[in-house]
Scaffold this motif. Structure first.
Motif, PDB file in Angstrom:
ATOM      1  N   ILE A  48       0.852  -1.190   0.000  1.00 44.82           N
ATOM      2  CA  ILE A  48       0.000   0.000   0.000  1.00 44.82           C
ATOM      3  C   ILE A  48       0.887   1.238   0.000  1.00 44.82           C
ATOM      4  O   ILE A  48       1.844   1.325   0.760  1.00 44.82           O
ATOM      5  N   ARG A  49       0.569   2.181  -0.846  1.00 46.07           N
ATOM      6  CA  ARG A  49       1.422   3.351  -1.011  1.00 46.07           C
ATOM      7  C   ARG A  49       1.120   4.439   0.016  1.00 46.07           C
ATOM      8  O   ARG A  49      -0.008   4.568   0.474  1.00 46.07           O
ATOM      9  N   LYS A  50       2.119   5.208   0.321  1.00 49.57           N
ATOM     10  CA  LYS A  50       1.963   6.314   1.254  1.00 49.57           C
ATOM     11  C   LYS A  50       0.886   7.268   0.755  1.00 49.57           C
ATOM     12  O   LYS A  50       0.879   7.656  -0.413  1.00 49.57           O
ATOM     13  N   LEU A  99      -2.753  -0.055  11.414  1.00 54.02           N
ATOM     14  CA  LEU A  99      -2.772   0.747  10.184  1.00 54.02           C
ATOM     15  C   LEU A  99      -2.910   2.229  10.503  1.00 54.02           C
ATOM     16  O   LEU A  99      -2.246   3.081   9.903  1.00 54.02           O
ATOM     17  N   LYS A 100      -3.750   2.548  11.468  1.00 46.86           N
ATOM     18  CA  LYS A 100      -3.954   3.947  11.838  1.00 46.86           C
ATOM     19  C   LYS A 100      -2.724   4.526  12.528  1.00 46.86           C
ATOM     20  O   LYS A 100      -2.347   5.676  12.291  1.00 46.86           O
ATOM     21  N   GLU A 101      -2.097   3.720  13.377  1.00 49.05           N
ATOM     22  CA  GLU A 101      -0.908   4.195  14.093  1.00 49.05           C
ATOM     23  C   GLU A 101       0.276   4.401  13.162  1.00 49.05           C
ATOM     24  O   GLU A 101       1.138   5.245  13.421  1.00 49.05           O
ATOM     25  N   ASP A 102       0.311   3.642  12.068  1.00 43.88           N
ATOM     26  CA  ASP A 102       1.402   3.784  11.109  1.00 43.88           C
ATOM     27  C   ASP A 102       1.441   5.194  10.533  1.00 43.88           C
ATOM     28  O   ASP A 102       2.513   5.771  10.341  1.00 43.88           O
ATOM     29  N   GLY A 103       0.273   5.747  10.234  1.00 41.73           N
ATOM     30  CA  GLY A 103       0.181   7.143   9.819  1.00 41.73           C
ATOM     31  C   GLY A 103       0.522   7.439   8.377  1.00 41.73           C
ATOM     32  O   GLY A 103       0.408   8.585   7.939  1.00 41.73           O
ATOM     33  N   THR A 104       0.924   6.425   7.598  1.00 41.80           N
ATOM     34  CA  THR A 104       1.306   6.691   6.211  1.00 41.80           C
ATOM     35  C   THR A 104       0.162   6.491   5.233  1.00 41.80           C
ATOM     36  O   THR A 104       0.259   6.871   4.075  1.00 41.80           O
ATOM     37  N   ILE A 105      -0.942   5.863   5.683  1.00 41.77           N
ATOM     38  CA  ILE A 105      -2.115   5.711   4.838  1.00 41.77           C
ATOM     39  C   ILE A 105      -3.327   6.272   5.568  1.00 41.77           C
ATOM     40  O   ILE A 105      -3.307   6.475   6.785  1.00 41.77           O
TER      41      ILE A 105
END
Length: 210
Positions: A36-38, A75-81
């Motif tokens: 999945i892309r930033k 996914l939310k904590e990653d912050g890139t998507i």
């Protein structure tokens, strides 16, 4: 006498995440759906995004882990998507009336959990707010319990079939993630043609961020 050995839990957590990532199996990846892309907007379907299976049941599965990361929060904590939080809230409201079924007695957790119905309208609405969909399918595994050729075990349930059919039809890019402890029937890949299929197995308490 003091203990000269000190455990760096952060180091162990990082090693656990690495092991999980290296164990994932990518079965399909058309149109470069993964990674999945930033900055991409993603809708996440399937209750197992919240109720991640760290392991199966029985002696090995009853380990008292201090925490278990799940897919949606990671996914939310990653912050890139960008996660579709409107869809997330629909799931959270539904889960209030449909809690995780732990079964009755030791190692009696069912092979699969009740799935939230996803009709065409909800799938199309989410597709209008997102670039891609992630569909999470889950199965436990258990000590002294064999997989069987039945819905909710080796085969998908009717609600899982409906979920995949509607999401794959509505989205240009659908990524199916299999949080399972055993192999399952894969004929649905030909039926619904998701762009990517990823076996993530059951990766323990640190698998969510992977």
């Amino acid at each position: 006498m003091s203990n000269p050995y000190k455990i760096n839990w952060n180091e162990y957590a990082a090693l656990a995440r690495q092991a999980v990532a290296e164990g994932c199996v990518l079965l399909k990846n058309d149109d470069k759906a993964l990674p999945i892309r930033k900055g991409e907007r993603v809708s996440v379907f399937g209750r197992i995004q919240f109720d991640y299976y760290k392991s199966g049941t029985g002696s090995g599965g009853m380990v008292n882990a201090p925490y278990v990361t799940n897919i949606i929060d990671s996914l939310k904590e990653d912050g890139t998507i960008q996660v579709n939080e409107a869809l997330e809230q629909v799931y959270r409201e539904w889960l209030k009336e449909h809690p995780f079924d732990v079964g009755e007695g030791w190692a009696m957790e069912p092979w699969n959990q009740e799935e939230m119905p996803v009709d065409e309208e909800l799938a199309v609405q989410a597709a209008g707010q997102s670039d891609a969909a992630i569909v999470v399918i889950g199965r436990t595994a258990g000590e002294d319990k064999d997989n069987s050729a039945a819905e909710g075990s080796y085969l998908l349930t009717a609600l899982e079939e409906e979920l995949l059919r509607n999401v794959c039809h509505a989205f240009e890019h659908t990524i199916v993630v299999l949080n399972v402890g055993n192999i399952i029937d894969m004929k649905w890949v030909d039926r619904y043609q998701p762009q990517a299929v990823l076996y993530i197995w059951q990766g323990g308490q640190e698998a969510g961020p992977v």
